[in-house]
Design an enzyme around this catalytic site. Structure first.
Site, PDB file in Angstrom:
ATOM      1  N   ASN A 124       9.847   4.471   2.202  1.00  0.00           N
ATOM      2  CA  ASN A 124       9.798   3.836   3.505  1.00  0.00           C
ATOM      3  C   ASN A 124      11.117   3.120   3.751  1.00  0.00           C
ATOM      4  OD1 ASN A 124       6.871   3.864   4.528  1.00  0.00           O
ATOM      5  ND2 ASN A 124       6.631   3.282   2.386  1.00  0.00           N
ATOM      6  N   HIS A 175      10.798   7.008   7.422  1.00  0.00           N
ATOM      7  CA  HIS A 175      11.309   7.038   6.050  1.00  0.00           C
ATOM      8  C   HIS A 175      12.820   7.241   6.102  1.00  0.00           C
ATOM      9  CE1 HIS A 175       7.412   7.596   3.616  1.00  0.00           C
ATOM     10  NE2 HIS A 175       7.096   7.137   4.809  1.00  0.00           N
ATOM     11  N   HIS A 224       7.055   4.617  12.207  1.00  0.00           N
ATOM     12  CA  HIS A 224       6.916   4.544  10.743  1.00  0.00           C
ATOM     13  C   HIS A 224       7.909   5.547  10.163  1.00  0.00           C
ATOM     14  CE1 HIS A 224       4.294   4.180   7.008  1.00  0.00           C
ATOM     15  NE2 HIS A 224       4.979   5.269   6.741  1.00  0.00           N
ATOM     16  N   CYS A 259       6.105   9.875  -0.652  1.00  0.00           N
ATOM     17  CA  CYS A 259       4.785  10.442  -0.446  1.00  0.00           C
ATOM     18  C   CYS A 259       4.579  11.534  -1.474  1.00  0.00           C
ATOM     19  CB  CYS A 259       4.655  11.002   0.967  1.00  0.00           C
ATOM     20  SG  CYS A 259       3.058  11.805   1.206  1.00  0.00           S
ATOM     21  N   ARG A 307       0.841  -1.192   0.000  1.00  0.00           N
ATOM     22  CA  ARG A 307       0.000   0.000   0.000  1.00  0.00           C
ATOM     23  C   ARG A 307       0.884   1.253   0.000  1.00  0.00           C
ATOM     24  NH1 ARG A 307      -0.760   4.887   2.104  1.00  0.00           N
ATOM     25  NH2 ARG A 307       0.002   4.020   4.059  1.00  0.00           N
ATOM     26  N   ASP A 308       1.546   1.496   1.097  1.00  0.00           N
ATOM     27  CA  ASP A 308       2.297   2.749   1.224  1.00  0.00           C
ATOM     28  C   ASP A 308       3.417   2.819   0.196  1.00  0.00           C
ATOM     29  OD1 ASP A 308       2.900   5.212   2.253  1.00  0.00           O
ATOM     30  OD2 ASP A 308       3.956   4.466   4.016  1.00  0.00           O
TER      31      ASP A 308
END
Lengths: 283, 283
Positions: free
Chosen positions: A247, A207, A205, A238, A13-14
């Protein structure tokens, strides 16, 4: 302190939603099915947002229909509103997530509403998801800095995390969206958040934009955090955070955790292969 | 499926409260402080119930004041009502728990109210605990059978578990209070509950009365449960469940999980010593 750490896989997803190339459903399904064999407890696979905003995720229902579910793995989907939640329920998602921001500027850019407006919209979504027997995760973005507004105050992050927690999120994932956080920033931010939300319901979370993600994982471990989001192959970024790279890579987090004596329960060969598959999907 | 399993240590509370002998505060503190070095993420140490009902726990505030907190360990306390919650907050508990029953007869005997009355009383307690930034756990007792009413329907267990989940419990601990459950009973019960509550928010709490607790752990692992309650030295039982022997022993669960290839993150020597300490406290 516990030596068991969960890596929460967010690549499908991300990671993939930020790839410019349109990725075929069957490639996404193949990646998810492969990841299902790695030993993850959670894999974020879909996002039920308007295809107008994120066309890469328009096939989320189709992807969830085609994957081969592995027992013991919870498949998660992002749901910004009631309509998204209904789609996630039809798609038999096991967990859903709402995504707030600790920065007004980013909230406006990313989800087109003020922070408070977004929280008000999430509240019935979270309640309905819990009523439907689902797990709910709350994301907070820009926990250290915002691409539009610069540094973000730890107490502001704590305020948003607390509200998500109080509305029923079982886990709050704290996102260094710009990837510019230093370990000392993360430490201060976690100290503030842990005063409001139990530390064992927090996730990091991070990056890897400036190459500090693994150090940020380490300082979070010292603070008691035991869940980290990562994406196979380090996919991601993003679209609303200019200059942010992907990520932190699942395989890198797994190797670091293992070297530090933590147990992730993941199969190293399976995630190495997943990283190759994920990278091959890049434009 | 994840190979990481949490053992949730309940000995200092669920174990010791059922010992007839009055155990000195310093012995409880010594046990808890020792357990703090074992690698647990959660240790249930206190119960803020009326000393009229459970005199063994009247020193809960004193115990929590004297223990040496270990970073990364959450110290939990039972709180049946708002008064108990206030005491737990003053005592700086990290997590609190409410305890419901899947059986009317047991609810009456154990907490002197009907199941629905008890749930109504818990709801504001859970909300206030979440507002205070605490984790909340919900216990369901008699998940397979009741000492007064015999077999308990899986769907009744699911109904109670769901209500505790919906009111904000982050984890639901399913108790085989009588210790008479067979693995097939546990499997059916878990299937019913998992339809209503995410399986990764369930815990198994099994007594070893008929020597089947470890088998019940195994079948629960197959169903995806990754948290098990246990008490160092197998202390415990229940004053309101005639004939029920103690909680399954932490050291036994740890050895079985390790033999099955699971990772608990616990130090075997430390828990072996804890078992000796716990057993020495017995009358």
């Amino acid at each position: 302190m516990s030596r068991c750490v969960e890596i929460y896989e967010v690549g499908p997803r991300d990671g993939l939603q930020n790839e410019k190339r349109r990725i075929p459903v069957e490639d996404k399904v193949a990646l998810i099915d492969h990841l299902g064999r790695a030993g993850f407890r959670h894999i974020e696979v879909a996002s039920f947002v308007s295809p107008k905003w994120i066309p890469q995720m328009a096939d989320s229902g189709e992807v969830m229909k085609r994957i081969a579910r592995v027992e013991g793995v919870a498949y998660a989907a992002l749901t910004p509103n009631m309509r998204g939640l209904e789609s996630a329920i039809s798609a038999q998602a096991d967990e859903v997530a709402v995504f707030g921001s600790a920065s007004e500027g980013f909230s406006k850019a990313n989800i087109n509403s003020s922070v408070d407006e977004s929280l008000k919209r999430f509240s019935p979504v979270v309640a309905a998801a819990v009523d439907a027997g689902m797990s709910v995760r709350g994301y907070v973005s820009c926990v250290v800095s915002c691409p539009y507004e610069g540094p973000v105050e730890p107490k502001q992050v704590a305020r948003i995390a607390e509200r998500l927690y109080q509305m029923g999120c079982r886990e709050i994932s704290l996102g260094d969206t710009t990837g510019r956080a230093l370990p000392e920033n993360i430490a201060k931010m976690l100290d503030a958040v842990a005063e409001r939300v139990p530390v064992d319901q927090l996730a990091g979370h991070y990056h890897d934009t400036t190459g500090r993600a693994l150090e940020n994982v380490e300082v979070s471990l010292e603070k008691g955090v035991r869940v980290f989001d990562a994406a196979a192959g380090g996919l991601g970024g993003c679209p609303y955070a200019p200059g942010a790279s992907g990520n932190v890579a699942t395989e890198a987090v797994n190797d670091r955790l293992t070297a530090l004596g933590y147990e992730t329960g993941l199969n190293r060969d399976v995630i190495a292969k997943a990283a190759l598959m994920a990278r091959a999907m890049r434009a």
